[in-house]
Design a protein around this motif. Structure first.
Motif, PDB file in Angstrom:
ATOM      1  N   HIS A 437       0.893  -1.195   0.060  1.00  0.00           N
ATOM      2  CA  HIS A 437       0.151   0.038  -0.039  1.00  0.00           C
ATOM      3  C   HIS A 437       0.959   1.335   0.019  1.00  0.00           C
ATOM      4  O   HIS A 437       0.526   2.382  -0.577  1.00  0.00           O
ATOM      5  CB  HIS A 437      -0.816  -0.004   1.163  1.00  0.00           C
ATOM      6  N   CYS A 438       1.947   1.182   0.547  1.00  0.00           N
ATOM      7  CA  CYS A 438       2.864   2.497   0.752  1.00  0.00           C
ATOM      8  C   CYS A 438       3.850   2.389  -0.196  1.00  0.00           C
ATOM      9  O   CYS A 438       4.652   3.359  -0.241  1.00  0.00           O
ATOM     10  CB  CYS A 438       3.463   2.569   2.307  1.00  0.00           C
ATOM     11  N   GLY A 439       3.758   1.555  -1.386  1.00  0.00           N
ATOM     12  CA  GLY A 439       4.718   1.842  -2.490  1.00  0.00           C
ATOM     13  C   GLY A 439       6.040   0.878  -2.328  1.00  0.00           C
ATOM     14  O   GLY A 439       6.928   1.378  -3.351  1.00  0.00           O
ATOM     15  N   GLU A 440       6.089   0.344  -1.330  1.00  0.00           N
ATOM     16  CA  GLU A 440       7.343  -0.388  -1.093  1.00  0.00           C
ATOM     17  C   GLU A 440       7.354  -1.660  -1.898  1.00  0.00           C
ATOM     18  O   GLU A 440       7.230  -2.789  -1.341  1.00  0.00           O
ATOM     19  CB  GLU A 440       7.760  -0.597   0.309  1.00  0.00           C
ATOM     20  N   HIS A 441       7.135  -1.932  -3.413  1.00  0.00           N
ATOM     21  CA  HIS A 441       6.589  -2.961  -3.933  1.00  0.00           C
ATOM     22  C   HIS A 441       7.789  -4.117  -4.166  1.00  0.00           C
ATOM     23  O   HIS A 441       7.345  -5.410  -3.640  1.00  0.00           O
ATOM     24  CB  HIS A 441       6.316  -2.718  -5.474  1.00  0.00           C
ATOM     25  N   TRP A 620      -1.299   5.495  -5.836  1.00  0.00           N
ATOM     26  CA  TRP A 620      -2.610   5.770  -6.749  1.00  0.00           C
ATOM     27  C   TRP A 620      -2.356   7.287  -7.082  1.00  0.00           C
ATOM     28  O   TRP A 620      -2.769   7.633  -8.132  1.00  0.00           O
ATOM     29  CB  TRP A 620      -3.852   5.173  -6.192  1.00  0.00           C
ATOM     30  N   GLY A 621      -1.989   8.015  -5.985  1.00  0.00           N
ATOM     31  CA  GLY A 621      -2.032   9.524  -6.134  1.00  0.00           C
ATOM     32  C   GLY A 621      -0.959   9.855  -7.307  1.00  0.00           C
ATOM     33  O   GLY A 621      -1.088  10.749  -8.057  1.00  0.00           O
ATOM     34  N   THR A 622       0.186   9.237  -7.385  1.00  0.00           N
ATOM     35  CA  THR A 622       0.974   9.396  -8.429  1.00  0.00           C
ATOM     36  C   THR A 622       0.631   9.256  -9.796  1.00  0.00           C
ATOM     37  O   THR A 622       0.716  10.088 -10.565  1.00  0.00           O
ATOM     38  CB  THR A 622       2.423   8.506  -8.220  1.00  0.00           C
ATOM     39  N   ARG A 623      -0.024   8.000  -9.836  1.00  0.00           N
ATOM     40  CA  ARG A 623      -0.602   7.829 -11.063  1.00  0.00           C
ATOM     41  C   ARG A 623      -1.637   8.676 -11.482  1.00  0.00           C
ATOM     42  O   ARG A 623      -1.705   9.160 -12.829  1.00  0.00           O
ATOM     43  CB  ARG A 623      -1.243   6.258 -11.076  1.00  0.00           C
ATOM     44  N   LEU A 624      -2.613   9.021 -10.923  1.00  0.00           N
ATOM     45  CA  LEU A 624      -3.599  10.240 -11.163  1.00  0.00           C
ATOM     46  C   LEU A 624      -2.915  11.059 -11.323  1.00  0.00           C
ATOM     47  O   LEU A 624      -3.479  12.128 -12.457  1.00  0.00           O
ATOM     48  CB  LEU A 624      -4.810  10.190  -9.908  1.00  0.00           C
ATOM     49  N   LEU A 625      -1.936  11.916 -10.779  1.00  0.00           N
ATOM     50  CA  LEU A 625      -1.251  13.156 -11.237  1.00  0.00           C
ATOM     51  C   LEU A 625      -0.298  12.839 -12.801  1.00  0.00           C
ATOM     52  O   LEU A 625      -0.447  13.699 -13.121  1.00  0.00           O
ATOM     53  CB  LEU A 625      -0.199  13.436 -10.122  1.00  0.00           C
ATOM     54  N   ALA A 626      -0.061  11.699 -12.767  1.00  0.00           N
ATOM     55  CA  ALA A 626       0.726  11.386 -14.295  1.00  0.00           C
ATOM     56  C   ALA A 626      -0.663  11.577 -15.223  1.00  0.00           C
ATOM     57  O   ALA A 626      -0.405  12.096 -16.453  1.00  0.00           O
ATOM     58  CB  ALA A 626       1.145  10.034 -14.273  1.00  0.00           C
ATOM     59  N   ILE A 627      -1.890  11.152 -15.111  1.00  0.00           N
ATOM     60  CA  ILE A 627      -2.916  11.262 -16.124  1.00  0.00           C
ATOM     61  C   ILE A 627      -3.164  12.767 -16.201  1.00  0.00           C
ATOM     62  O   ILE A 627      -3.258  13.417 -17.186  1.00  0.00           O
ATOM     63  CB  ILE A 627      -4.060  10.725 -15.497  1.00  0.00           C
ATOM     64  N   ASP A 657       3.933   2.863 -10.676  1.00  0.00           N
ATOM     65  CA  ASP A 657       3.568   4.382 -10.287  1.00  0.00           C
ATOM     66  C   ASP A 657       4.612   5.141 -10.933  1.00  0.00           C
ATOM     67  O   ASP A 657       4.398   6.357 -11.354  1.00  0.00           O
ATOM     68  CB  ASP A 657       3.482   4.589  -8.888  1.00  0.00           C
ATOM     69  N   ALA A 658       5.833   4.910 -10.626  1.00  0.00           N
ATOM     70  CA  ALA A 658       7.028   5.676 -11.206  1.00  0.00           C
ATOM     71  C   ALA A 658       7.053   5.623 -12.644  1.00  0.00           C
ATOM     72  O   ALA A 658       7.451   6.759 -13.479  1.00  0.00           O
ATOM     73  CB  ALA A 658       8.404   5.200 -10.701  1.00  0.00           C
ATOM     74  N   VAL A 659       6.782   4.465 -13.299  1.00  0.00           N
ATOM     75  CA  VAL A 659       6.631   4.361 -14.901  1.00  0.00           C
ATOM     76  C   VAL A 659       5.680   5.680 -15.404  1.00  0.00           C
ATOM     77  O   VAL A 659       6.013   6.079 -16.466  1.00  0.00           O
ATOM     78  CB  VAL A 659       6.569   2.928 -15.478  1.00  0.00           C
ATOM     79  N   GLU A 660       4.663   5.697 -14.669  1.00  0.00           N
ATOM     80  CA  GLU A 660       3.729   6.238 -15.274  1.00  0.00           C
ATOM     81  C   GLU A 660       3.946   7.755 -15.233  1.00  0.00           C
ATOM     82  O   GLU A 660       4.069   8.750 -16.040  1.00  0.00           O
ATOM     83  CB  GLU A 660       2.101   6.264 -14.570  1.00  0.00           C
ATOM     84  N   LEU A 661       4.616   8.244 -13.994  1.00  0.00           N
ATOM     85  CA  LEU A 661       5.159   9.638 -13.969  1.00  0.00           C
ATOM     86  C   LEU A 661       6.308   9.886 -14.914  1.00  0.00           C
ATOM     87  O   LEU A 661       6.376  11.006 -15.469  1.00  0.00           O
ATOM     88  CB  LEU A 661       5.537   9.756 -12.390  1.00  0.00           C
TER      89      LEU A 661
END
Length: 965
Positions: A437-441, A620-627, A657-661
């Motif tokens: 959930h916190c992005g430590e995939h 999710w917030g990062t991916r939404l900002l990328a959109i 998430d980093a890829v999208e951004l």
């Protein structure tokens, strides 16, 4: 206290320097006196400021005397003045004989002084007359460092001169170490007296803020710091410039631990405290900040009056900061230093007293603190329940990063507790989910593998689903799809698990651009969920996938309605990931296939704020900002898109998430022509993808192709496109049509440049793919067809460049992209239409108008390569890019330019120019705005072009002139 890093810039003090200069010279009437006393803790930069301000005052024509007080009490009367006079005498040249004679005369007067009966008053009057002779009508500035050690005679001289009793225009600038002014220090009374004078100011020099701390550290290290390094410097230094420089030097030179210089400085300051204040600082250093007063009282067990006196002394010595919520160390480094000064038994005893006090406190338990103190007290069995409770509390408040930290601590404590009975499988599962959930995939996957090993036996359906979720979040889409398929084939798969696997697989296929497959799986998931109670998550995921699929392939309105219903369902159910997923797909649909860009950007940004509230901002917030960034890019709001990039980067995303951004930022870099930044982002994306689907791979290869064309490497561009066509399994005709356009453009550019031969086979294949796209999009929803038609218009026009460019085809492309409000491809099409007209030597006036319109748009966007190509064509054709107008219009335009010379600049360019006017370098501006130094260079180049200047000084003058207006 100065660092030996001589090259470190003066950071964060520009406004203060200007304030002091004005107070000492600018605002002082002829014959008046003024003074500024700078107070602050050791290392805050007082000495550096004295030198900087002194140099600027000399440049303004003032005579500056500089001296320092010594820590030897009253043994050397007027020492700082004598030192300043000797320094001035040594610096005077032969041409300044008159001033030198006056200086030596005053020094001789001091040497001949015998303690005459007329007393100190007469001495002060003679000193005043001597200084008047030295000044020779110029403003005189006396700069004194370390005034906390000032001798009695100098104190009297300051009071005498600043009270206006002397006959000269004098200004005093002095630095005082704040922690030294304790108790009945004689300078406290002097400052109290001087404060009453209207022209005397006492300014407290604060530590640097977070941004200035990073800027100073980066200047010392010689590069931008990583987020982790910047955070560490900020936390350890507390913004103290000297400490920042020392830590940055250690970082630069690869030294671990704490330098002896800093260790000794802080130990000396702690050792100077009274006994009880010493104990207070040790206790706060061992606590979890802020340490409340009641808690400190329980730990130290001092009488209330003694505790207050001790805390007051620690605050006065600038080691503690007191606030309503408790006490904090001014510098976290103090905790590091003191940790080595206590015996192990003393440290564990302190932590035990903290834990006992927190346990005995009425009301809600402070679980995180309790776990921390019991662990350091050597009681893992008592720390473990508190760590678990702290993790559960963090999850309840959607604090997944904190929850991950507490679950990880619980795992370590379970290992240390020996005989304690714990469910390690449950701890591993909770820790893995919090990490996800916190992005430590990567950490989530590692914990999941450990869980599988501890459990033993064949993987269960639930384990396959969880592994697939983590793989998808990490950007490893192909492996994630395989895991979902395995889950559906597993014999122990319950109806709930089967519905979950189908719904999540539908969502994954949607991300891969396989919309027909996604719709099929989504229908399967919804059918399964009908027979499962409490399946809101599965319904939301499947509805989002189905709505997107339907909107893309069949009925936009019906699909959009399904997705809005999915968002409502998610909000009612209240599951954070469901809400995030629904926002994401709705924003993607609006900014992509439906081309409702403005609403899509609003939904994406609103969704990012919402999921940040739910603790999912990093993922999710990062991916939404990328959109949102992609939508802003398409409508031509590039400067605003850059601001969103900076906001998203603060989440420090990883995995998918980093890829999208990075892809979103790369689009901006390619448009701006920042080749180095774009190349870095593309390389990072290629590394992160590791099995990603067409949804990411095709945009990656499209961007790589576009970048290669701006570099003139048309063969590289061709290879990138061919790879994309070979590896694609996507239904997304929009991203495929963009790829095909880049391929045909690469062949057309190769033909025009004559550096690479055109590949007829590649052209034939690309035209075949374009035809298939046309046929395939004919069955898609109308908005999808509309976007594809725009790219197909570009494709047809690019093909015509291979055999005499057709201006009518380019005119059709202009119309298509103007209709969609996409300024960048419209400007590109105008350039090509003008090029085709000029090649045919027809309608030259129309070509000129097209070039001017394209130039206006390209400059407004900041699209450097496109702007350069427009200029080059205009130059060859001798076409002016200046707007032609009537005399009246020209007069109006001239008046408007006088009113606002900055009207031609974009919002981002104005922001950059404002920082140029502050004197910042490109690197410093980039650090302030979170964009690369090369991109700042691009903006500065645009600014120079638009303002028609050639230097930063000229540009700054225009900025300042308009700011005053």
């Amino acid at each position: 206290m100065a660092s030996d890093v001589d090259t470190a810039p003066l950071v964060g003090r520009a406004e203060l320097v200007q304030t002091v200069r004005s107070a000492l010279l600018g605002d002082v009437a002829q014959g008046q006196t003024a003074a500024v006393f700078l107070t602050g803790e050791s290392g805050v930069g007082k000495t550096r400021l004295l030198g900087e301000i002194g140099a600027r005052l000399r440049d303004q024509g003032a005579l500056v005397l500089t001296g320092s007080c010594l820590d030897i009490g009253d043994a050397s009367p007027l020492h700082p003045l004598l030192q300043a006079l000797r320094r001035l005498d040594a610096d005077l040249s032969a041409a300044q004989a008159r001033t030198s004679s006056a200086v030596r005369g005053l020094l001789q007067m001091f040497a001949d002084e015998t303690g005459s009966p007329d007393g100190a008053g007469a001495l002060l009057e003679r000193v005043s007359r001597g200084l008047h002779l030295i000044a020779e009508g110029r403003p005189l500035v006396l700069i004194l460092d370390d005034l906390q050690w000032v001798d009695r005679s100098t104190r009297q001289l300051l009071l005498y001169l600043l009270a206006g009793l002397g006959d000269l225009q004098l200004s005093v600038l002095a630095a005082v170490r704040a922690e030294s002014l304790q108790g009945a220090h004689p300078l406290r009374r002097v400052l109290t007296e001087l404060r009453r004078l209207r022209t005397v100011r006492v300014l407290d020099l604060s530590p640097l803020d977070r941004a200035d701390t990073e800027q100073l550290a980066a200047a010392v290290v010689g590069r931008t710091l990583s987020p982790d390094a910047a955070e560490q410097v900020w936390q350890r230094s507390g913004g103290n410039p000297f400490v920042i420089e020392e830590l940055a030097r250690d970082l630069r030179d690869g030294r671990d631990g704490l330098s002896e210089t800093l260790r000794e400085i802080f130990l000396d300051r702690v050792d100077a405290l009274p006994q009880h204040a010493h104990a207070v600082v040790h206790a706060v250093a061992a606590g979890v900040e802020p340490v409340q007063h009641w808690l400190l009282a329980e730990v130290l067990r001092l009488p209330e009056d003694e505790l207050i006196d001790a805390a007051r002394a620690a605050v006065a010595h600038r080691l503690l900061v007191g606030a309503d919520d408790g006490y904090r160390l001014r510098h976290r480094l103090v905790a590091e230093v003191l940790a080595h000064e206590l015996l192990p038994a003393e440290r564990s005893g302190l932590h035990r007293r903290y834990a006992e006090a927190l346990t005995a406190a009425p009301g809600e338990l402070h679980q995180a603190r309790l776990a921390h103190h019991w662990r350091l007290a050597g009681e893992p069995a008592r720390a473990l329940p508190a760590a678990v409770a702290a993790a559960q509390e963090a999850e309840r408040l959607h604090g997944y990063a904190e929850a991950h930290r507490h679950w990880t601590a619980a795992l370590h404590l379970a290992g240390d507790s020996g005989s304690l009975e714990v469910d390690r499988i449950e701890l591993l599962g909770n820790a893995a989910e919090a990490a996800h959930h916190c992005g430590e995939h990567a950490r989530a996957l590692a914990l999941l593998e450990e869980l599988a090993a501890v459990r033993g036996g064949a993987p269960t359906c639930a384990l396959h689903i969880r592994r697939a979720r983590y793989l998808a979040a990490a950007g490893r889409s192909a492996l994630a799809e395989e895991e979902y398929e395995r889950a559906l084939e597993t014999a122990d798969c319950s109806p709930r698990d089967r519905a979950a696997a189908a719904a999540r697989l539908a969502e994954l296929l949607l991300h891969l651009g396989r919309y027909a497959d996604a719709g099929e799986r989504a229908r399967e998931a919804l059918a399964l969920a009908e027979n499962v109670e409490g399946s809101a998550t599965e319904v939301v995921l499947a509805s989002s996938a189905l709505g997107f699929s339907d909107a893309f392939l069949e009925d936009p309105d019906a699909g959009l309605a399904v997705m809005r219903d999915a968002l409502d369902t998610a909000e009612r159910a209240g599951q954070p990931e469901d809400v995030a997923c629904a926002y994401l797909h709705l924003a993607e649909l609006l900014t992509g296939p439906l081309n409702i860009l403005e609403e899509g950007v609003v939904v994406a940004r609103r969704g990012a704020e919402r999921v940040a509230e739910l603790g999912l901002g990093r993922t999710w917030g990062t991916r939404l900002l990328a959109i949102a960034i992609n939508g802003l890019f398409r409508v031509g709001q590039w400067a605003e898109a850059e601001k969103v990039v900076a906001a998203a980067l603060r989440h420090r995303p990883s995995g998918a998430d980093a890829v999208e951004l990075l892809l979103a930022r790369c689009r901006l870099s390619v448009g701006y022509g920042d080749i180095e930044a774009a190349g870095r982002d593309l390389d990072a994306v290629a590394t992160l993808l590791a099995g990603g689907g067409a949804r990411h791979v095709i945009p990656l290869l499209t961007l790589r192709s576009g970048l290669a064309m701006w570099e003139g490497r048309h063969d590289v561009a061709r290879l990138a496109v061919q790879r994309g066509l070979t590896e694609s399994r996507s239904d997304d005709v929009m991203i495929l049509s963009a790829l095909v356009w880049h391929g045909l453009r690469a062949e057309a550019e190769a033909h025009a440049s004559r550096t690479v031969d055109v590949d007829p086979t590649a052209v034939r294949r690309l035209r075949d793919v374009a035809d298939r796209m046309a046929r395939k999009s004919a069955g898609a929803a109308r908005p999808v067809r509309s976007v594809v038609e725009g790219f197909l218009a570009l494709c047809a026009a690019e093909v015509s460049r291979l055999d005499g460019s057709d201006p009518e085809l380019w005119a059709a492309s202009v119309a298509e992209w103007d209709r969609r409000n996409h300024p960048y491809p419209a400007a590109y099409s105008r350039l090509r239409q003008a090029e085709a007209l000029l090649a045919r030597r027809s309608r030259v006036a129309t070509a000129g108008k097209l070039l001017r319109e394209a130039y206006r748009v390209a400059q407004g966007l900041g699209a450097v390569p496109l702007t350069s190509e427009i200029r080059e064509l205009a130059g060859r054709a001798r076409v002016s890019l200046e707007e032609r107008d009537t005399d009246g219009a020209r007069a109006a335009a001239s008046a408007e330019s006088v009113d606002d010379e900055l009207a031609a600049l974009t919002a981002r360019e104005r922001e950059v120019l404002a920082l140029v006017a502050e004197g910042l370098t490109n690197r410093e501006i980039g650090q302030r705005l979170f964009i690369s130094e090369r991109t700042i260079g691009v903006h500065v180049s645009h600014i120079f072009d638009k303002l028609q200047v050639r230097t930063r000084v000229q540009a700054s003058a225009i900025m300042l002139r308009n700011s005053r207006g």
